[in-house]
Motif scaffolding. Structure first.
Motif, mmCIF file in Angstrom:
data_model
loop_
_atom_site.group_PDB
_atom_site.id
_atom_site.type_symbol
_atom_site.label_atom_id
_atom_site.label_comp_id
_atom_site.label_asym_id
_atom_site.label_seq_id
_atom_site.Cartn_x
_atom_site.Cartn_y
_atom_site.Cartn_z
ATOM 1 N N PHE A 85 0.915 0.082 0.981
ATOM 2 C CA PHE A 85 1.583 -0.239 -0.268
ATOM 3 C C PHE A 85 1.154 -1.585 -0.833
ATOM 4 O O PHE A 85 0.966 -1.732 -2.023
ATOM 5 C CB PHE A 85 3.093 -0.232 -0.072
ATOM 6 C CG PHE A 85 3.678 1.125 0.223
ATOM 7 C CD1 PHE A 85 2.912 2.270 0.123
ATOM 8 C CD2 PHE A 85 5.002 1.252 0.589
ATOM 9 C CE1 PHE A 85 3.443 3.523 0.396
ATOM 10 C CE2 PHE A 85 5.556 2.500 0.860
ATOM 11 C CZ PHE A 85 4.772 3.634 0.767
ATOM 12 N N ARG A 86 1.014 -2.603 0.028
ATOM 13 C CA ARG A 86 0.829 -3.945 -0.504
ATOM 14 C C ARG A 86 -0.568 -4.486 -0.398
ATOM 15 O O ARG A 86 -0.908 -5.435 -1.093
ATOM 16 C CB ARG A 86 1.814 -4.918 0.111
ATOM 17 C CG ARG A 86 1.706 -5.157 1.628
ATOM 18 C CD ARG A 86 0.766 -6.250 1.973
ATOM 19 N NE ARG A 86 1.301 -7.205 2.915
ATOM 20 C CZ ARG A 86 0.554 -7.882 3.771
ATOM 21 N NH1 ARG A 86 -0.738 -7.667 3.838
ATOM 22 N NH2 ARG A 86 1.104 -8.764 4.578
ATOM 23 N N GLU A 114 6.856 -9.330 -1.216
ATOM 24 C CA GLU A 114 7.210 -9.381 0.201
ATOM 25 C C GLU A 114 7.749 -10.741 0.587
ATOM 26 O O GLU A 114 7.522 -11.752 -0.089
ATOM 27 C CB GLU A 114 5.980 -9.075 1.068
ATOM 28 C CG GLU A 114 4.953 -10.196 1.057
ATOM 29 C CD GLU A 114 3.801 -9.947 2.018
ATOM 30 O OE1 GLU A 114 3.818 -10.567 3.102
ATOM 31 O OE2 GLU A 114 2.907 -9.165 1.676
ATOM 32 N N TRP A 169 1.683 -9.176 -5.063
ATOM 33 C CA TRP A 169 0.408 -8.494 -5.056
ATOM 34 C C TRP A 169 0.318 -7.548 -6.252
ATOM 35 O O TRP A 169 1.321 -6.946 -6.652
ATOM 36 C CB TRP A 169 0.241 -7.636 -3.793
ATOM 37 C CG TRP A 169 0.434 -8.325 -2.486
ATOM 38 C CD1 TRP A 169 1.589 -8.819 -1.966
ATOM 39 C CD2 TRP A 169 -0.583 -8.577 -1.510
ATOM 40 N NE1 TRP A 169 1.378 -9.361 -0.724
ATOM 41 C CE2 TRP A 169 0.049 -9.217 -0.409
ATOM 42 C CE3 TRP A 169 -1.943 -8.306 -1.427
ATOM 43 C CZ2 TRP A 169 -0.643 -9.604 0.735
ATOM 44 C CZ3 TRP A 169 -2.637 -8.690 -0.293
ATOM 45 C CH2 TRP A 169 -1.998 -9.331 0.772
ATOM 46 N N ASN A 170 -0.878 -7.405 -6.800
ATOM 47 C CA ASN A 170 -1.145 -6.421 -7.843
ATOM 48 C C ASN A 170 -2.306 -5.546 -7.389
ATOM 49 O O ASN A 170 -3.423 -6.023 -7.224
ATOM 50 C CB ASN A 170 -1.480 -7.131 -9.154
ATOM 51 C CG ASN A 170 -1.846 -6.186 -10.283
ATOM 52 O OD1 ASN A 170 -2.738 -6.470 -11.063
ATOM 53 N ND2 ASN A 170 -1.171 -5.049 -10.389
ATOM 54 N N ASN A 171 -1.998 -4.270 -7.116
ATOM 55 C CA ASN A 171 -3.017 -3.333 -6.635
ATOM 56 C C ASN A 171 -3.803 -3.890 -5.456
ATOM 57 O O ASN A 171 -5.027 -3.780 -5.380
ATOM 58 C CB ASN A 171 -3.974 -2.947 -7.768
ATOM 59 C CG ASN A 171 -3.302 -2.063 -8.793
ATOM 60 O OD1 ASN A 171 -2.507 -1.190 -8.445
ATOM 61 N ND2 ASN A 171 -3.595 -2.298 -10.077
ATOM 62 N N GLU A 182 5.826 2.432 6.759
ATOM 63 C CA GLU A 182 6.007 2.454 5.315
ATOM 64 C C GLU A 182 6.842 3.670 4.933
ATOM 65 O O GLU A 182 6.741 4.727 5.556
ATOM 66 C CB GLU A 182 4.664 2.456 4.591
ATOM 67 C CG GLU A 182 3.879 1.182 4.847
ATOM 68 C CD GLU A 182 2.704 0.983 3.901
ATOM 69 O OE1 GLU A 182 2.482 -0.171 3.501
ATOM 70 O OE2 GLU A 182 2.011 1.970 3.566
ATOM 71 N N PHE A 192 3.631 -5.426 -5.738
ATOM 72 C CA PHE A 192 4.292 -5.480 -4.434
ATOM 73 C C PHE A 192 4.803 -6.889 -4.198
ATOM 74 O O PHE A 192 4.114 -7.875 -4.487
ATOM 75 C CB PHE A 192 3.321 -5.088 -3.318
ATOM 76 C CG PHE A 192 3.979 -4.919 -1.975
ATOM 77 C CD1 PHE A 192 4.481 -3.691 -1.581
ATOM 78 C CD2 PHE A 192 4.118 -5.988 -1.102
ATOM 79 C CE1 PHE A 192 5.100 -3.520 -0.358
ATOM 80 C CE2 PHE A 192 4.735 -5.836 0.125
ATOM 81 C CZ PHE A 192 5.226 -4.589 0.500
ATOM 82 N N GLY A 194 -4.480 -1.580 -1.060
ATOM 83 C CA GLY A 194 -3.111 -1.269 -1.430
ATOM 84 C C GLY A 194 -3.027 -0.387 -2.663
ATOM 85 O O GLY A 194 -3.966 -0.275 -3.442
ATOM 86 N N SER A 250 0.326 -0.065 -4.504
ATOM 87 C CA SER A 250 1.417 -0.415 -5.409
ATOM 88 C C SER A 250 0.866 -1.140 -6.626
ATOM 89 O O SER A 250 0.031 -2.038 -6.497
ATOM 90 C CB SER A 250 2.419 -1.336 -4.701
ATOM 91 O OG SER A 250 3.052 -0.693 -3.635
ATOM 92 N N GLY A 260 7.276 -2.115 -3.072
ATOM 93 C CA GLY A 260 6.289 -1.944 -4.117
ATOM 94 C C GLY A 260 6.751 -0.932 -5.144
ATOM 95 O O GLY A 260 7.525 -0.028 -4.837
#
Length: 803
Positions: free
Chosen positions: A548-549, A565, A575-577, A484, A563, A558, A560, A526
């Protein structure tokens, strides 16, 4: 006589077994301390020759294969042979290597094309990183004594092997069969660096030097097993680069001696055409005149791969051939004098990264010192294509194939007034990815720049080379599984707010990995992290720390705020948190990811609307909502928008052209569109017209044209008609959901081309064309006020950046 392993103790008779057909050769009994593998091979070889000469009296040819363990580890030899060699090597590896090189030149083994390769250090083995070979005179006396004796033992092993070959030669001479016997002597690979630079003792690399009686008895029966090490292996490969395991010349080039007085007209001559072990079978078939079988014991026999070397016995004519190599992820392809090669590790000083594409003209540069890959892109592409074809045919795992995207001349974006930070990664290969600011630009450069662009946050324990610049691309997760990387900048500011937000774009070229856990093999980015989070990175397998994700299947949530991908299965995930919101199939694991983050502030709980695009076309990341393709989230904290990259793969991931821009997207997506059609630099600019058809790249993008081929009518109307009810309709092609791209279409009418009136038509029809994904063909109808009472009408459709 065979052993159960190629690394057996050469003093142990129990490690070897006699294999003789029909009991023709009697098993020898060696007393205590009498067995030594090279001598035993010589003994049994003489027994075999005697049996062939005495029992088989019908002049039937025989084949003897003397497969010595020498000089493979373990390094072992009789003490009296070793002692005579100690003075030879006590001068150290620098002096011995230089003397060998000088002697090779003097004897004509090498010519002036061969330069002495520099110290590249030793390659990694297990958990041992690459390391430099030190100058001999910098070593302590006990280390010098230890290393001197190792090399003396190694040389004694070769001498004992030579002695036992000599015993067989003399027996053939005595029998009058020497001139009629083809003898081929060679080894299977170059010098062996295993055990690290100082070798290994009892399984310990770079061990404490042996002294006293342990030193005097080194390599004898009952003593710890030792390896020679990379320092002396560098001498053994004089003048070439690298070692066993690798496909550079130091790993694959070995001498071969051919002796056959009745079959050779060339004598005492050196031939530098490449041969291969696969040629031995072909040569024997040619020399003996036998037919190569197609079946054996009802099993199909693979066809011959090699070429007979017999023509070289009497002629210097070149044998036209190609050769492919692959070993543990190292690759090479030889075609005539040209050689393509890669290695699976980064050099100890970071000067050459893992899997760098290298191309050499061996006719001019036999020691592979001048990589001409960048100067010969077409030839390099042909060589790599040929290697991939060969690799597929012989069964090399596909994960080891060369990614064709590495071969292309770098395609770079055009500069843009909205660019905040763009990195093309077009700078020298290195593991310090921001050692230079070359290839970077934008209004945030500086402070972003040399040694101030990236936090190489997580690279794996002891593997600082898992994030690197290679062939003008960014590689992450190289050999470590996960890495990362945060950007050293907080992407907040009034200019971003005034623009309505920002976008992030990244081209994913390859996810090179095994297929296990394919849902977690990915590349992504992210946003919305703190500085500490961007700097830290984290291990995808850990349940604590920074990632991060987020991680599917465990509690690592995670950091971010959002995020995005692209994974190995060809899915885009958002993704959210650390919570997975949606998974959308795009059908391929490579392409360009773009995301817009529309916002009016960077305060905690300010809303952000996200739209995602793949290869320039919008992706529905809110599949549960039929009325929206977007997602919305809220910032977790005030003024904290650090951005980071995350990647996971068993081998490596490769990406290019990271671009962070102010909105709208319509200032960046036309550049991406032009690049997808092969344009680069200024030719990819929105206002450029590289194909000269009078339509700019911006219009090509807005109406679905080709920036690389003249299509002057692409932006024109596809049709007009006056209906039976006297309605005026026209048809043209445009982007679907243009507003989400930061684009709008406007319509104007005129009677004389001198004054234009903006009009608002009504949509009466729409269709799609599978040849133009992401575009729609719409039919619009003009209000009657636009044409009542006139006998001619001109229409203009304008695509422009939305305010």
């Amino acid at each position: 006589m065979s052993g159960t392993d190629h690394s057996e103790d050469t003093w142990s008779t129990n490690a070897y077994t006699l294999a003789a057909s029909n009991g023709e050769i009697t098993n020898r009994i060696y007393g205590p301390g009498q067995f030594y593998q090279p001598d035993a091979i010589g003994d049994y070889s003489l027994d075999f020759v005697n049996n062939a000469l005495q029992v088989h009296t019908n002049d039937k040819p025989f084949l003897l294969y003397m497969a010595f363990g020498s000089a493979h580890f373990p390094i072992q030899a009789p003490q009296d042979w070793v002692n005579t060699n100690v003075p030879v090597y006590s001068v150290g590896w620098d002096a011995v290597r230089n003397a060998r090189f000088t002697n090779m030149l003097a004897q004509g083994v090498l010519d002036g094309r061969n330069l002495l390769s520099p110290n590249e250090g030793t390659a990694p083995w297990g958990s041992i990183p690459t390391e430099a070979i030190p100058d001999w005179n910098t070593l302590a006396a006990d280390r010098q004594a230890d290393l001197t004796r190792r090399m003396a033992i190694y040389a004694a092993m070769v001498q004992k092997m030579d002695q036992n070959i000599g015993r067989v030669v003399e027996r053939l001479r005595a029998a009058g069969q020497l001139d009629n016997t083809l003898i081929i002597a060679l080894s299977d690979n170059g010098g062996n660096f295993e055990g690290s630079v100082f070798g290994e003792t009892g399984g310990v690399p770079n061990p404490t030097p042996l002294t006293g009686s342990s030193l005097a008895n080194m390599g004898l029966n009952g003593q710890p097993i030792i390896y020679l090490g990379g320092g002396w292996a560098h001498v053994n490969n004089t003048p070439f680069r690298l070692f066993k395991h690798f496909d550079h010349e130091g790993g694959i080039r070995t001498p071969m001696i051919v002796h056959w007085p009745e079959g050779l007209s060339r004598t005492n001559q050196w031939e530098d055409q490449p041969g291969h072990l696969i040629d031995i079978m072909s040569t024997i078939v040619d020399v003996t005149g036998v037919s190569y079988p197609t079946q054996f014991n009802s099993h199909v026999v693979l066809p011959l791969e090699g070429k007979s070397l017999k023509p070289l016995f009497n002629s210097t004519n070149e044998i036209s051939r190609t050769l492919g190599f692959e070993h543990e992820g190292n690759r090479a392809w030889i075609s005539g004098s040209w050689k393509f090669v890669t290695k699976n590790f980064a050099s100890f000083d970071g000067s050459t990264p893992t899997d760098e594409l290298e191309l050499y003209d061996l006719s001019k540069d036999p020691t592979e010192l001048t990589n001409v890959a960048s100067a010969e892109p077409v030839l390099l592409g042909q060589m790599v294509t040929n290697w991939n074809t060969w690799a597929a045919r012989v069964g090399v795992p596909s994960s080891r194939f060369v990614n064709p995207s590495q071969l292309f001349v770098p395609v770079v974006p055009a500069t843009n007034a909205n660019d905040l930070f763009v990195d093309t990664f077009n700078r020298p290969d290195t593991t310090n990815i921001d050692a230079s600011a070359s290839g970077m630009w934008g209004t945030r450069v500086p402070p972003i720049g040399a040694n101030a662009a990236y936090y190489e946050g997580f690279e794996g324990s002891g593997l600082p080379t898992s994030i690197q610049i290679l062939n003008n691309t960014l590689q992450m997760a190289v050999g470590v599984g996960m890495s990362e990387n945060g950007i050293i900048h907080n992407f907040v500011g009034q200019d971003i707010i005034d623009a309505g937000g920002f976008s992030v774009e990244l081209t994913v070229q390859e996810i090179n990995t095994d297929s296990s856990d394919s849902a977690n093999r990915y590349v992504g980015f992210g946003v919305g992290m703190s500085q500490a989070e961007a700097a830290a990175g984290g291990d995808v397998g850990a349940l604590t720390g920074i990632i991060f994700r987020g991680e599917q299947g465990n509690s690592n949530l995670g950091v971010s705020d959002f995020f995005i991908e692209l994974d190995l299965n060809g899915n885009i995930k958002v993704w959210n948190n650390g919570t997975l919101l949606d998974t959308v199939s795009v059908g391929q694991a490579y392409g360009t990811l773009t995301a817009s983050f529309a916002c009016t502030g960077f305060t905690t709980n300010d809303s952000v609307t996200v739209n995602v695009f793949f290869n320039g076309l919008q992706v529905d990341i809110n599949t549960a909502d039929t009325n929206s393709m977007s997602r919305t989230f809220k910032w977790d904290r005030n003024n904290s928008d650090y951005i980071g990259l995350s990647a996971r793969a068993s081998n490596y991931t490769q990406m290019d052209n990271l671009a962070i821009r102010k909105l709208p997207l319509s200032t960046g997506l036309p550049i991406n569109y032009a690049m997808q059609h092969g344009q680069s630099g200024t030719n990819a600019a929105p206002n450029a017209d590289p194909d000269g058809d009078g339509v700019t790249n911006f219009a090509e993008w807005a109406f679905g044209g080709d920036p690389a081929a003249a299509d002057p009518f692409i932006a024109s109307l596809k049709g007009v008609q006056v209906t039976a009810t006297h309605d005026f309709q026209f048809t043209f092609q445009r982007l679907i959901n243009a507003a989400n791209y930061g684009l709008r279409y406007r319509y104007f009418a005129s009677q004389d081309f001198s004054s234009w009136t903006e009009i608002t038509p009504t949509q009466v029809g729409v269709s799609t064309n599978e040849d133009y994904p992401g575009y729609e063909v719409v039919t619009l109808q003009l209000p009657s006020s636009a044409f009542v009472g006139i006998n001619k009408l001109f229409l203009r459709v304008l695509a422009e950046v939305a305010n």
